[in-house]
Design an enzyme around this catalytic site. Structure first.
Site, PDB file in Angstrom:
ATOM      1  N   CYS A  96      -0.483   4.186   1.997  1.00 18.74           N
ATOM      2  CA  CYS A  96      -0.255   4.097   3.448  1.00 18.74           C
ATOM      3  C   CYS A  96       1.205   4.389   3.797  1.00 18.74           C
ATOM      4  CB  CYS A  96      -0.577   2.696   3.975  1.00 18.74           C
ATOM      5  SG  CYS A  96      -2.041   1.930   3.266  1.00 18.74           S
ATOM      6  N   ASP A  97       2.142   3.944   2.967  1.00 16.83           N
ATOM      7  CA  ASP A  97       3.545   3.893   3.405  1.00 16.83           C
ATOM      8  C   ASP A  97       4.521   4.793   2.663  1.00 16.83           C
ATOM      9  OD1 ASP A  97       2.763   1.984   5.245  1.00 16.83           O
ATOM     10  OD2 ASP A  97       3.154   0.312   3.903  1.00 16.83           O
TER      11      ASP A  97
ATOM     12  N   CYS B 195       0.835  -1.211   0.000  1.00 13.89           N
ATOM     13  CA  CYS B 195       0.000   0.000   0.000  1.00 13.89           C
ATOM     14  C   CYS B 195       0.865   1.255   0.000  1.00 13.89           C
ATOM     15  CB  CYS B 195      -0.918  -0.016   1.225  1.00 13.89           C
ATOM     16  SG  CYS B 195      -1.964   1.447   1.348  1.00 13.89           S
TER      17      CYS B 195
END
Ligand code: NAP
Length: 304
Positions: free
Chosen positions: A135-136, A132
């Site tokens: 997200c990261d 992801c």
């Protein structure tokens, strides 16, 4: 006794919840994650949902959810462990012991990211391996990352990472990308992105954190070890259909066989969203599925 249990709170499940409320059906959405909105939350930018240009996937998912909540939709948090046929109805069993009795089930559990299947993938998950980018990506400021895959997700991930990282490699197994032309053009214009064609990852290496990715060129058989800080895996999706596998309702890839009306061959079980056999898996087709499934559920209940 519910009229419908909707399994999954992505765009298809939330759209079904909205339509169920509008039809005054007694419905509940079972969601694996508290306040979840499905994989849409992982899209950095959605440019193909009519009327909401440039929205983040997260914000669009929140809007769907708020809409359903405002209409009074009911949610239960938990993972469904079993769907059982009981006296012509269904019992939807949830981890933790709760059981929901219902006349119909809309299965809208969607898909999840496919694993690459190389050594180091499992071991370094969360320590340099990610599925992801939304997200990261921010953890990789001024670092070197690599994205595997050649579809819309991989290119979207690479575009996002290019804004944080000093260098982004895109590793693709062929010499042609599958992703939308607009994404390809955007990516190829970036000075800090390099595409490694005809190349596959063979191992993710490091001590405690990812330090390198071993690669092989499938045409020349040449191998190399690329020093990287992060590996983002975007090699496609697989249906989340574990629960249905014994029911003889899925195709060979595990997608739930149903037409646009969402009807499966098991009376009372309906499909909506990415889990359904179809050509185009997009938010716009998922929300359409949610609406269609409710129309089919209503017809089914009227004839029950
Ligand atoms: P996808 O379109 O299936 O692409 C997967 C990519 O991974 C392909 O390039 C494939 O290579 C490669 N691949 C598959 N298995 C591999 C392996 N074992 N090793 C190396 N490479 C492998 O998947 P996706 O990009 O996740 O997209 C899924 C669906 O969501 C698509 O329908 C897509 O259009 C949609 N989507 C839409 C948006 C948007 O509209 N904003 C954003 C993201 C995704 P080959 O090309 O050689 O097969």
């Amino acid at each position: 006794m519910y009229d419908i249990v909707i399994i999954g709170s992505g765009p298809a499940g939330l759209s079904a919840a909205i339509y169920a409320q509008r039809e005054n059906l007694k419905a509940v959405v079972v969601e694996k994650e508290f306040m979840g909105t499905g994989q849409i939350a992982e899209s950095e930018r959605v440019d193909n949902y009519p009327g909401l240009y440039g929205e983040t996937g997260f914000d669009l998912g929140e809007k769907f959810r708020t809409h359903a909540e405002k209409l009074g939709a009911e949610f239960v948090e938990g993972e469904v462990t079993e769907v059982e046929r009981v006296n012509g109805n269904f019992s939807v069993n949830i981890d933790g012991g709760e059981s929901l009795e219902t006349k119909t089930v809309i299965y809208a559990a969607g898909t999840q990211r496919r694993k690459l299947g190389v050594k180091g993938e499992k071991e370094f998950l969360g320590n340099g391996v990610s599925y992801c980018a939304v997200c990261d990506a921010a953890f990789y400021k001024d670092k070197i990352t690599v994205v595997t895959g050649g579809g819309d997700t991989a290119l979207g991930d690479a575009l996002l990472l290019s804004r944080f990282c000093k260098k982004v490699y895109l590793v693709h197994r062929r010499d042609e990308l599958r992703a939308a032309k607009s994404l390809q053009e955007a990516l190829q214009a970036l000075p800090n992105v390099e595409i490694l064609w005809d190349t596959v990852a063979t191992e993710i290496k490091g001590e405690d954190q990812v330090e390198a990715l071993a690669l092989k060129n499938v045409k020349t058989e040449e191998t190399q070890e690329l020093p990287v800080d992060g590996v983002f895996i975007a090699v496609g999706i697989v249906p989340v259909s574990r629960l249905l596998l014994g029911m003889d309702v899925c195709d060979e890839k595990g997608y739930l066989i149903a037409g646009e009306d969402g009807m499966t061959k098991k009376p009372g079980i309906f499909a909506a969203g990415d889990i359904r056999t179809k050509k185009l898996r997009q938010i716009v087709t998922a929300v359409a599925d949610g609406a269609n499934a409710i129309t089919s559920v209503e017809a089914f209940l009227n004839h029950k």
